[in-house]
Enzyme design. Sequence first.
Site, PDB file in Angstrom:
ATOM      1  N   ASN A  11       0.872  -1.174   0.000  1.00  0.00           N
ATOM      2  CA  ASN A  11       0.000   0.000   0.000  1.00  0.00           C
ATOM      3  C   ASN A  11       0.910   1.226   0.000  1.00  0.00           C
ATOM      4  O   ASN A  11       1.510   1.552   1.019  1.00  0.00           O
ATOM      5  CB  ASN A  11      -0.892  -0.040   1.244  1.00  0.00           C
ATOM      6  N   HIS A 181     -13.397   2.056  -0.568  1.00  0.00           N
ATOM      7  CA  HIS A 181     -13.386   0.972   0.439  1.00  0.00           C
ATOM      8  C   HIS A 181     -13.861  -0.362  -0.149  1.00  0.00           C
ATOM      9  O   HIS A 181     -14.300  -1.240   0.587  1.00  0.00           O
ATOM     10  CB  HIS A 181     -14.300   1.301   1.651  1.00  0.00           C
ATOM     11  N   GLY A 211     -13.954   3.705   9.653  1.00  0.00           N
ATOM     12  CA  GLY A 211     -12.560   3.847  10.107  1.00  0.00           C
ATOM     13  C   GLY A 211     -12.269   5.330  10.225  1.00  0.00           C
ATOM     14  O   GLY A 211     -13.141   6.105  10.618  1.00  0.00           O
ATOM     15  N   ARG A 285     -11.719   7.097  19.741  1.00  0.00           N
ATOM     16  CA  ARG A 285     -11.571   6.730  21.168  1.00  0.00           C
ATOM     17  C   ARG A 285     -11.586   7.975  22.034  1.00  0.00           C
ATOM     18  O   ARG A 285     -12.195   8.011  23.105  1.00  0.00           O
ATOM     19  CB  ARG A 285     -10.253   5.971  21.376  1.00  0.00           C
TER      20      ARG A 285
HETATM   21  P1  ADP Z   1      -8.245   3.468   8.746  1.00  0.00           P
HETATM   22  O1  ADP Z   1      -9.450   4.031   8.091  1.00  0.00           O
HETATM   23  O2  ADP Z   1      -7.091   4.423   8.804  1.00  0.00           O
HETATM   24  O3  ADP Z   1      -7.883   2.072   8.309  1.00  0.00           O
HETATM   25  P2  ADP Z   1      -9.219   2.204  11.182  1.00  0.00           P
HETATM   26  O4  ADP Z   1     -10.188   1.321  10.474  1.00  0.00           O
HETATM   27  O5  ADP Z   1      -8.063   1.585  11.879  1.00  0.00           O
HETATM   28  O6  ADP Z   1      -8.663   3.366  10.280  1.00  0.00           O
HETATM   29  O7  ADP Z   1     -10.059   3.062  12.234  1.00  0.00           O
HETATM   30  C1  ADP Z   1      -9.472   4.068  12.996  1.00  0.00           C
HETATM   31  C2  ADP Z   1     -10.521   4.647  13.924  1.00  0.00           C
HETATM   32  O8  ADP Z   1     -11.000   3.594  14.774  1.00  0.00           O
HETATM   33  C3  ADP Z   1      -9.971   5.728  14.828  1.00  0.00           C
HETATM   34  O9  ADP Z   1     -10.891   6.808  14.895  1.00  0.00           O
HETATM   35  C4  ADP Z   1      -9.916   5.041  16.177  1.00  0.00           C
HETATM   36  O10 ADP Z   1     -10.088   5.937  17.223  1.00  0.00           O
HETATM   37  C5  ADP Z   1     -11.084   4.088  16.094  1.00  0.00           C
HETATM   38  N1  ADP Z   1     -10.967   3.037  17.092  1.00  0.00           N
HETATM   39  C6  ADP Z   1     -10.002   2.098  17.206  1.00  0.00           C
HETATM   40  N2  ADP Z   1     -10.185   1.355  18.323  1.00  0.00           N
HETATM   41  C7  ADP Z   1     -11.291   1.846  18.938  1.00  0.00           C
HETATM   42  C8  ADP Z   1     -12.003   1.533  20.138  1.00  0.00           C
HETATM   43  N3  ADP Z   1     -11.605   0.529  20.939  1.00  0.00           N
HETATM   44  N4  ADP Z   1     -13.102   2.240  20.425  1.00  0.00           N
HETATM   45  C9  ADP Z   1     -13.506   3.248  19.632  1.00  0.00           C
HETATM   46  N5  ADP Z   1     -12.890   3.604  18.506  1.00  0.00           N
HETATM   47  C10 ADP Z   1     -11.788   2.922  18.148  1.00  0.00           C
END
Ligand code: ADP
Length: 400
Positions: A11, A181, A211, A285
Amino acid sequence: MSGAPHVLVVNAGSSSLKYSLVDATTGASPGGGLVERISEQVGTVIHEGPEGEVRIEGAVADHEAAFALALAAFEEHGPSLAAYDVVAVGHRAVHGGDRFSAPVRVTDEVCRAIEDLVPLAPLHNPANLEGIAGARALFPDLPHVAVFDTAFHQSLPEHAWTYAVPRSWASEHAIRRYGFHGTSFSFVSRAAAELLGKPLEETNLIVAHLGNGASITAVRGGASVETSMGMTPLEGLVMGTRSGDVDPALHAHLHRELGLSLDEIDTELNRNSGLKGLAGENDFREVLRMRTDGDEGACLAFDVYCHRLRKYVGAYYAVLGRVDAVVFTGGVGENAAPVRAESLAGLAELGITVDAERNAAPNGEPRAISPDGSRVAVLVVPTDEEWEIARQAVEVIGAS
Ligand code: ADP
């Protein structure tokens, strides 16, 4: 040598490169890493292998040099690539326009087509091309496969991908809904049908990928029929830093009243809006923590986020007519129980109920969070885009 086919999944961003060796059959990854600060004087590789995490610094003038450093990391810190049956390099590619409705084996002609699509994805496609060129230089003997984020949505019917604007905009300038996505929606749809014990071809799903970016898709019989992201990933749901839907007249108003340029407005809507614009924080979070402390902005951000999501669930229910399951995935979708509860609250009339205890139980597995026997199941299915890319790459080279 391990006989199972493995794929080096790549990626490439403009200044970073994620790489991962993936078993295409099981999704297991014996090693991988992230090269950062490409084209700066000193770049860093954070490599994960049998020794755990190692950090290596080195010159990474371009993506080819970044691959060379990643290869050196595999050699020095393991796992040794020679110990695996590496059958292909799988490249995540962002925008395939209406040219690519499936993954393809990379050729010079494919690279030219991705180049032609740069106006639609000016940040992503050039970076993807750099990654492809670098990997082809270092792995000239392996087949390379490009897997497009947009491809899954090429099944959208014309009335769903058409914007109600002058028709020549679509025919002459490719202005239409593409959706993104797709790799995740493809993986999650199949896994959800498996969990339901139904053939995918007979399964209707509303899948929310939440995400940092977020989009939601109506999937009928395994095919995308409507999706919330549009010509660009800005449209649709509220995201970490993106506004999602706004009145299109906002641009003219902001330009007239605040004197903002179009580029400035674009930056504000992409980088400083969404959760960040409302709560001052884009990490979900943190938004949840602030909300628990009663922070007014975080409470509003949460409410707007869930309301938008609920609105789309209702719309896509109407698009599909019959729904087997609402599915949550992505970092927020997989982990944020309050979002799942709030966005689907009060929908029992539609057959949608979330079981509070199941929803709250932490669990990394694909699972149902609706009561047994619900008319519409509510599922949480962890996504695995790298495994999907590996799987699609193996399918392409098997077919070619
Ligand atoms: P990306 O789109 O970059 O792949 P992810 O799918 O990893 O991102 O999602 C990232 C988001 O998920 C962030 O906003 C993060 O805060 C949230 N996140 C990760 N773990 C938790 C959790 N335990 N509770 C709430 N939100 C979470």
